[in-house]
Write an enzyme that holds these catalytic residues in place. Structure first.
Site, PDB file in Angstrom:
ATOM      1  CG  HIS A 156      -0.008 -25.270  48.478  1.00 44.36           C
ATOM      2  ND1 HIS A 156      -0.861 -25.180  47.409  1.00 44.36           N
ATOM      3  CD2 HIS A 156      -0.198 -24.138  49.197  1.00 44.36           C
ATOM      4  CE1 HIS A 156      -1.548 -24.052  47.475  1.00 44.36           C
ATOM      5  NE2 HIS A 156      -1.166 -23.388  48.552  1.00 44.36           N
ATOM      6  CB  CYS A 202       0.023 -20.774  50.421  1.00 46.60           C
ATOM      7  SG  CYS A 202      -0.491 -21.374  52.049  1.00 46.60           S
TER       8      CYS A 202
END
Length: 197
Positions: free
Chosen positions: A156, A172
């Protein structure tokens, strides 16, 4: 316009930028304001555009098929395999100590300016976090999110571009908003994702 007038105009622009950056209070807002002030792409989409690690085409000797995403958490780099011995290399932020992981998965979905609902494990560690956040410039997932298999992890964007190249996340894979938009436009749902520790 004379050279002196151009110099004065540039000095005035710089002074305004410094004032805006100080008022912005966060690095993400400072980059955002600078981009708007310069009339760059962020002026149209409202995103920080900093690129601390340049995106570049590099030689790639791996055996993965074109369209595969390969993340080297040790290098803190993501490779999008182009084929013919080349890949597009991006700088990324990765999981901090204790949050490293690896494996082979597939891209299951993609979202533009995604909402964020912190998983219960994160809420237990950080009870101060919001239970849900609408997508936007303040959202930690940034401009785009690429969801990885059945994991809790995503590739992301970030509203903290200064963390790219660091091991700071809860697992992440973070990219600058500029880079994640570029990758998002290239990658397809179903693409293979290889994360190497």
């Amino acid at each position: 316009m004379s050279a002196r007038s151009v110099s004065l105009a540039r000095a005035a622009q710089f002074a305004i930028f410094v004032s805006l950056a100080v008022a912005a209070a966060t690095p993400a807002r400072a980059f955002f304001l600078f981009d708007i002030f310069q009339g760059g792409p962020g002026a149209h989409e409202g995103r920080p555009m900093a690129a601390p690690i340049p995106r570049e085409v590099v030689a790639y000797g791996g055996h993965e098929a074109p369209g595969t995403i390969v993340v080297s958490t040790r290098e803190r780099r993501l490779y999008y395999v182009l084929g013919d011995g080349e890949a597009l290399r991006y700088g990324v932020g990765v999981g901090r100590p204790g949050f490293e992981w690896g494996g082979v998965h597939r891209v299951t979905s993609k979202r533009e300016w995604p909402d964020w609902t912190p998983p219960s494990q994160m809420i237990r560690r950080r009870p101060d976090l919001p239970r849900h956040m609408e997508g936007g410039i303040e959202n930690p997932l940034g401009a785009r999110a690429i969801y990885i298999g059945g994991t809790l992890y995503r590739i992301h964007g970030s509203n903290e571009p200064d963390t790219i190249g660091q091991a700071v996340s809860s697992g992440c894979i973070r990219m600058t908003n500029n880079d994640v938009i570029d990758l998002y436009d290239r990658v397809h749902v179903g693409a293979k994702v290889v994360v190497m520790r």
